[in-house]
Write a protein that holds these residues in place. Structure first.
Motif, PDB file in Angstrom:
ATOM      1  N   GLY A 139       0.817  -1.211   0.000  1.00 49.90           N
ATOM      2  CA  GLY A 139       0.000   0.000   0.000  1.00 49.90           C
ATOM      3  C   GLY A 139       0.846   1.255   0.000  1.00 49.90           C
ATOM      4  O   GLY A 139       0.540   2.230  -0.692  1.00 49.90           O
ATOM      5  N   GLU A 140       1.925   1.237   0.761  1.00 46.24           N
ATOM      6  CA  GLU A 140       2.815   2.389   0.793  1.00 46.24           C
ATOM      7  C   GLU A 140       3.466   2.608  -0.573  1.00 46.24           C
ATOM      8  O   GLU A 140       3.607   3.736  -1.046  1.00 46.24           O
ATOM      9  N   GLY A 141       3.846   1.496  -1.205  1.00 49.99           N
ATOM     10  CA  GLY A 141       4.455   1.606  -2.529  1.00 49.99           C
ATOM     11  C   GLY A 141       3.473   2.143  -3.550  1.00 49.99           C
ATOM     12  O   GLY A 141       3.817   2.985  -4.377  1.00 49.99           O
ATOM     13  N   ILE A 142       2.230   1.667  -3.482  1.00 47.06           N
ATOM     14  CA  ILE A 142       1.198   2.150  -4.395  1.00 47.06           C
ATOM     15  C   ILE A 142       0.955   3.640  -4.170  1.00 47.06           C
ATOM     16  O   ILE A 142       0.797   4.422  -5.111  1.00 47.06           O
ATOM     17  N   ALA A 143       0.941   4.054  -2.907  1.00 47.76           N
ATOM     18  CA  ALA A 143       0.720   5.462  -2.599  1.00 47.76           C
ATOM     19  C   ALA A 143       1.851   6.323  -3.153  1.00 47.76           C
ATOM     20  O   ALA A 143       1.620   7.409  -3.692  1.00 47.76           O
ATOM     21  N   ALA A 144       3.075   5.838  -3.003  1.00 45.75           N
ATOM     22  CA  ALA A 144       4.213   6.580  -3.541  1.00 45.75           C
ATOM     23  C   ALA A 144       4.119   6.673  -5.060  1.00 45.75           C
ATOM     24  O   ALA A 144       4.423   7.713  -5.659  1.00 45.75           O
ATOM     25  N   PHE A 145       3.695   5.575  -5.683  1.00 48.06           N
ATOM     26  CA  PHE A 145       3.533   5.561  -7.130  1.00 48.06           C
ATOM     27  C   PHE A 145       2.450   6.544  -7.550  1.00 48.06           C
ATOM     28  O   PHE A 145       2.584   7.264  -8.548  1.00 48.06           O
ATOM     29  N   ALA A 146       1.364   6.609  -6.779  1.00 48.92           N
ATOM     30  CA  ALA A 146       0.289   7.539  -7.083  1.00 48.92           C
ATOM     31  C   ALA A 146       0.775   8.978  -6.990  1.00 48.92           C
ATOM     32  O   ALA A 146       0.389   9.834  -7.791  1.00 48.92           O
ATOM     33  N   THR A 147       1.628   9.259  -6.006  1.00 50.78           N
ATOM     34  CA  THR A 147       2.184  10.596  -5.871  1.00 50.78           C
ATOM     35  C   THR A 147       2.995  10.964  -7.106  1.00 50.78           C
ATOM     36  O   THR A 147       2.915  12.084  -7.617  1.00 50.78           O
ATOM     37  N   LEU A 148       3.782   9.997  -7.596  1.00 49.57           N
ATOM     38  CA  LEU A 148       4.585  10.225  -8.793  1.00 49.57           C
ATOM     39  C   LEU A 148       3.685  10.512  -9.988  1.00 49.57           C
ATOM     40  O   LEU A 148       3.933  11.431 -10.766  1.00 49.57           O
ATOM     41  N   LEU A 149       2.610   9.738 -10.137  1.00 50.90           N
ATOM     42  CA  LEU A 149       1.705   9.947 -11.260  1.00 50.90           C
ATOM     43  C   LEU A 149       1.042  11.320 -11.190  1.00 50.90           C
ATOM     44  O   LEU A 149       0.855  11.989 -12.209  1.00 50.90           O
ATOM     45  N   ALA A 150       0.700  11.730  -9.969  1.00 48.65           N
ATOM     46  CA  ALA A 150       0.015  13.002  -9.803  1.00 48.65           C
ATOM     47  C   ALA A 150       0.917  14.191 -10.073  1.00 48.65           C
ATOM     48  O   ALA A 150       0.473  15.247 -10.524  1.00 48.65           O
ATOM     49  N   LYS A 204     -13.086  -3.091  -1.024  1.00 50.23           N
ATOM     50  CA  LYS A 204     -13.548  -3.822   0.156  1.00 50.23           C
ATOM     51  C   LYS A 204     -14.119  -5.187  -0.245  1.00 50.23           C
ATOM     52  O   LYS A 204     -15.070  -5.681   0.361  1.00 50.23           O
ATOM     53  N   GLU A 205     -13.534  -5.753  -1.275  1.00 49.21           N
ATOM     54  CA  GLU A 205     -14.028  -7.040  -1.773  1.00 49.21           C
ATOM     55  C   GLU A 205     -13.816  -8.176  -0.766  1.00 49.21           C
ATOM     56  O   GLU A 205     -12.793  -8.228  -0.086  1.00 49.21           O
ATOM     57  N   LYS A 206     -14.780  -9.064  -0.727  1.00 52.76           N
ATOM     58  CA  LYS A 206     -14.643 -10.312   0.019  1.00 52.76           C
ATOM     59  C   LYS A 206     -14.382 -11.414  -1.000  1.00 52.76           C
ATOM     60  O   LYS A 206     -15.212 -11.662  -1.880  1.00 52.76           O
ATOM     61  N   ILE A 207     -13.214 -12.037  -0.894  1.00 51.14           N
ATOM     62  CA  ILE A 207     -12.779 -13.014  -1.885  1.00 51.14           C
ATOM     63  C   ILE A 207     -12.635 -14.382  -1.230  1.00 51.14           C
ATOM     64  O   ILE A 207     -11.991 -14.511  -0.194  1.00 51.14           O
ATOM     65  N   ALA A 208     -13.242 -15.386  -1.834  1.00 50.48           N
ATOM     66  CA  ALA A 208     -13.166 -16.747  -1.288  1.00 50.48           C
ATOM     67  C   ALA A 208     -12.524 -17.677  -2.294  1.00 50.48           C
ATOM     68  O   ALA A 208     -12.986 -17.783  -3.442  1.00 50.48           O
ATOM     69  N   PHE A 209     -11.460 -18.355  -1.884  1.00 50.98           N
ATOM     70  CA  PHE A 209     -10.841 -19.411  -2.670  1.00 50.98           C
ATOM     71  C   PHE A 209     -11.253 -20.748  -2.075  1.00 50.98           C
ATOM     72  O   PHE A 209     -10.920 -21.049  -0.930  1.00 50.98           O
ATOM     73  N   LEU A 210     -11.982 -21.534  -2.833  1.00 49.11           N
ATOM     74  CA  LEU A 210     -12.344 -22.874  -2.386  1.00 49.11           C
ATOM     75  C   LEU A 210     -11.128 -23.793  -2.513  1.00 49.11           C
ATOM     76  O   LEU A 210     -10.425 -23.774  -3.525  1.00 49.11           O
ATOM     77  N   ILE A 211     -10.863 -24.581  -1.480  1.00 51.63           N
ATOM     78  CA  ILE A 211      -9.881 -25.655  -1.603  1.00 51.63           C
ATOM     79  C   ILE A 211     -10.513 -26.951  -1.105  1.00 51.63           C
ATOM     80  O   ILE A 211     -11.467 -26.933  -0.322  1.00 51.63           O
ATOM     81  N   TYR A 212      -9.979 -28.064  -1.579  1.00 52.61           N
ATOM     82  CA  TYR A 212     -10.523 -29.387  -1.249  1.00 52.61           C
ATOM     83  C   TYR A 212      -9.397 -30.401  -1.425  1.00 52.61           C
ATOM     84  O   TYR A 212      -8.408 -30.122  -2.130  1.00 52.61           O
ATOM     85  N   PRO A 213      -9.483 -31.541  -0.789  1.00 54.16           N
ATOM     86  CA  PRO A 213      -8.407 -32.534  -0.905  1.00 54.16           C
ATOM     87  C   PRO A 213      -8.092 -32.869  -2.356  1.00 54.16           C
ATOM     88  O   PRO A 213      -8.990 -33.173  -3.141  1.00 54.16           O
ATOM     89  N   GLY A 214      -6.816 -32.771  -2.722  1.00 52.25           N
ATOM     90  CA  GLY A 214      -6.399 -33.133  -4.059  1.00 52.25           C
ATOM     91  C   GLY A 214      -6.494 -32.031  -5.085  1.00 52.25           C
ATOM     92  O   GLY A 214      -6.315 -32.282  -6.284  1.00 52.25           O
ATOM     93  N   PHE A 215      -6.765 -30.782  -4.655  1.00 55.26           N
ATOM     94  CA  PHE A 215      -6.797 -29.686  -5.628  1.00 55.26           C
ATOM     95  C   PHE A 215      -5.372 -29.362  -6.079  1.00 55.26           C
ATOM     96  O   PHE A 215      -4.395 -29.720  -5.431  1.00 55.26           O
ATOM     97  N   MET A 225      -5.693  -3.744  -2.424  1.00 52.97           N
ATOM     98  CA  MET A 225      -5.790  -3.060  -1.132  1.00 52.97           C
ATOM     99  C   MET A 225      -7.247  -2.976  -0.688  1.00 52.97           C
ATOM    100  O   MET A 225      -8.138  -2.626  -1.452  1.00 52.97           O
ATOM    101  N   GLY A 226      -7.470  -3.322   0.560  1.00 53.50           N
ATOM    102  CA  GLY A 226      -8.798  -3.281   1.150  1.00 53.50           C
ATOM    103  C   GLY A 226      -9.565  -4.571   1.026  1.00 53.50           C
ATOM    104  O   GLY A 226     -10.576  -4.762   1.705  1.00 53.50           O
ATOM    105  N   ALA A 227      -9.113  -5.478   0.172  1.00 53.91           N
ATOM    106  CA  ALA A 227      -9.819  -6.742  -0.017  1.00 53.91           C
ATOM    107  C   ALA A 227      -9.514  -7.706   1.125  1.00 53.91           C
ATOM    108  O   ALA A 227      -8.433  -7.666   1.717  1.00 53.91           O
ATOM    109  N   LYS A 228     -10.474  -8.563   1.401  1.00 57.43           N
ATOM    110  CA  LYS A 228     -10.284  -9.613   2.400  1.00 57.43           C
ATOM    111  C   LYS A 228     -10.341 -10.954   1.694  1.00 57.43           C
ATOM    112  O   LYS A 228     -11.314 -11.257   0.997  1.00 57.43           O
ATOM    113  N   VAL A 229      -9.284 -11.744   1.839  1.00 56.11           N
ATOM    114  CA  VAL A 229      -9.186 -13.024   1.147  1.00 56.11           C
ATOM    115  C   VAL A 229      -9.297 -14.172   2.143  1.00 56.11           C
ATOM    116  O   VAL A 229      -8.571 -14.212   3.137  1.00 56.11           O
TER     117      VAL A 229
END
Length: 276
Positions: A10-21, A49-60, A76-80
């Motif tokens: 996030g800090e790196g992205i913010a620094a990059f955004a500053t450069l772009l601006a 603020k996305e909620k992201i779900a990765f399904l896993i199961y035996p043998g995947f 940034m902001g997503a919950k995995v």
């Protein structure tokens, strides 16, 4: 990605955004100490603020999940969450062990649902009603329902590809019509809120494209550079069209029995789904 890694990203992205601006750096500015990170320079839509779900199961297949998880955990902001039937460790098809962060009942309301594939493990999951029920439940409010490799057969078994264009691993792609899906060309296939990717490594392309869709191209390019994702395989055997015919025949012959079993399981699961 750990919390400290996410913060640094996030800090790196913010620094990059500053450069772009501010425009391009001069030579003197480039030599100067980096400024403190100003999060206000970051475009507002870069924080989600996305909620992201990765399904896993035996043998995947681990890479089906781990590659996309790396890319999407950079949002940034997503919950995995890594979701399984229980929180007991889950062993992949090559013996890697993963600890789920959530059970089926803990992750029913998600924005993005990601389903990895596999071989015999996927076949078992196609026959498991609890897994198929979870997929149906979690998909109800999801804005993106996605899969990598044979994960599309799991989506199909749950009735989630009926009427959609889709893809899968090249060996199992011909099975998609069983589920009412139309096999489509492309390493990653988008059809409305469904996104399916071809075999294993295509998950990296799918997830990076989804990062761009959820944020923008510049953000996705930053994630790609962070991952140094610039593949240059030593051989041109990654697709049946470019692999030596003898190699393609060898791989096809390895999966004749499994492909038939998946066809039978898929037909049974889809028929049951349609009768509900």
């Amino acid at each position: 990605m750990s919390e400290i890694d996410r913060r640094r990203f996030g800090e790196g992205i913010a620094a990059f955004a500053t450069l772009l601006a501010s425009g391009s750096l001069t030579a003197a500015e480039a030599a100067a100490p980096p400024p403190s990170h100003d999060m206000s320079a970051m475009p507002a839509h870069w924080m989600g603020k996305e909620k992201i779900a990765f399904l896993i199961y035996p043998g995947f297949t681990a890479l089906d999940m781990v590659g996309p998880q790396y890319m999407l955990a950079s949002l940034m902001g997503a919950k995995v969450e890594i979701v399984a039937k229980t929180k007991e460790p889950v062993r992949s098809d090559t013996g890697l062990v993963f600890t789920p962060s959530a059970r089926f009942e803990d992750a029913t309301e998600v924005d993005i649902l990601c389903v990895p594939g596999g071989s015999n493990g996927t076949l078992a999951a196609m026959r498991d009603e609890a897994t198929l029920t979870y997929l149906r439940t979690a998909s109800r409010k999801a804005s993106h329902i996605t899969s990598v490799c044979t994960g599309s057969l799991l989506l199909g078994s749950a009735g989630l590809l009926d009427g959609y264009r889709a893809t899968s691993h090249w060996v199992t792609k011909p099975l998609l019509p069983i589920f009412g899906a139309t096999p489509a060309d492309g390493r990653v296939v988008h059809d409305r809120d469904r996104i399916t990717a071809e075999g294993v490594t295509a998950g990296l392309d799918f997830a990076l494209a989804l990062v761009a869709r959820l944020r923008d191209r510049t953000y996705a390019e930053g994630v790609q550079l962070l991952a140094q994702y610039a593949p240059e395989p030593p051989f041109s055997a990654g697709e049946p069209e470019t692999a030596p015919r003898a190699v393609t025949t060898m791989i096809e012959s390895m999966f004749v029995g499994l492909k038939q079993d998946m066809s039978d399981a898929g037909k049974a699961a889809f028929a049951k789904t349609r009768s509900r």
